[in-house]
Design a protein around this motif. Sequence first.
Motif, short mmCIF file in Angstrom:
data_model
loop_
_atom_site.label_atom_id
_atom_site.label_comp_id
_atom_site.label_asym_id
_atom_site.label_seq_id
_atom_site.Cartn_x
_atom_site.Cartn_y
_atom_site.Cartn_z
N VAL A 83 34.73 45.71 44.02
CA VAL A 83 35.68 46.11 43.06
C VAL A 83 36.58 44.81 42.77
N PHE A 84 36.92 43.99 43.44
CA PHE A 84 37.50 42.77 43.03
C PHE A 84 36.90 41.90 42.23
N THR A 85 35.43 41.78 42.37
CA THR A 85 34.66 40.91 41.49
C THR A 85 34.66 41.33 40.09
N LEU A 86 34.38 42.81 40.06
CA LEU A 86 34.57 43.45 38.49
C LEU A 86 35.87 43.39 37.87
N ILE A 87 37.01 43.31 38.67
CA ILE A 87 38.38 43.08 37.93
C ILE A 87 38.51 41.85 37.68
N GLY A 88 38.17 40.81 38.55
CA GLY A 88 38.47 39.37 38.09
C GLY A 88 37.30 39.02 36.90
N TYR A 89 36.32 39.60 36.58
CA TYR A 89 35.52 39.43 35.55
C TYR A 89 36.09 40.02 34.30
N TRP A 90 36.42 41.07 34.16
CA TRP A 90 36.82 41.78 33.16
C TRP A 90 38.24 41.16 32.75
N SER A 91 39.08 40.72 33.73
CA SER A 91 40.54 40.15 33.41
C SER A 91 40.09 38.77 32.79
N GLY A 92 39.04 38.08 33.36
CA GLY A 92 38.56 36.98 32.53
C GLY A 92 37.98 37.05 31.08
N ARG A 93 37.36 37.96 30.81
CA ARG A 93 36.67 38.46 29.53
C ARG A 93 37.82 38.79 28.68
N LEU A 94 38.67 39.52 29.15
CA LEU A 94 40.03 39.69 28.20
C LEU A 94 40.64 38.62 27.55
#
Length: 192
Positions: A83-94
């Motif tokens: 779950v945290f990997t997905l959140i970190g990735y999409w925050s970075g993509r933003l």
Amino acid sequence: MSGQSVSGGLIARIAALATAVVFFQIGVVSEVPVFGVTIDLSILLVAFTGLLCGSTVGAISGFAVGLLVDLALVQTLGLTSLVFTLIGYWSGRLRELRDPQAALTPLLVGALATAVSLVGYSVMEFMLGVDAPVSFELLRQIVLGIVVDTIVAVPMWLIVRRALEGALPDDPRRRRRRRAYTTGGLSPLSRP
């Protein structure tokens, strides 16, 4: 950090900050419930690391922080990491796609990251067959968790930004200083 190398200083700062935040959360913050829910500083750390450093560093820090949380709390190994990997990735993509500069960005990213974390973790546990009742109480805890983490998002944003600020390779202040130094502070058109 599209196309840029990650410095050892940045990795060391993220590792030290992650260790401090996770153990502070487990030892202190989890003992003080607010409105019946506990504040989740680790998800805010992951989201803001991704927002400051990009998708690759966000995903890696999300995995590492999630694994540390799973190991420290002796829970299902890898679930929080996913779950945290997905959140970190999409925050970075933003950050990479939009580069948001609004003052409300930490609030919105913190609220969205908390919502994805709480809902994602609940869904994953339900899919794994954990006996947890899906009820109004679960919905109440998710909503209150989002509200509480949104309130804490701005101070956490300031802490993460301050801790990583000197090690970020594309820090705008470093660019301004370097640009002013190379041109002597004057426009090329105004030179004699």
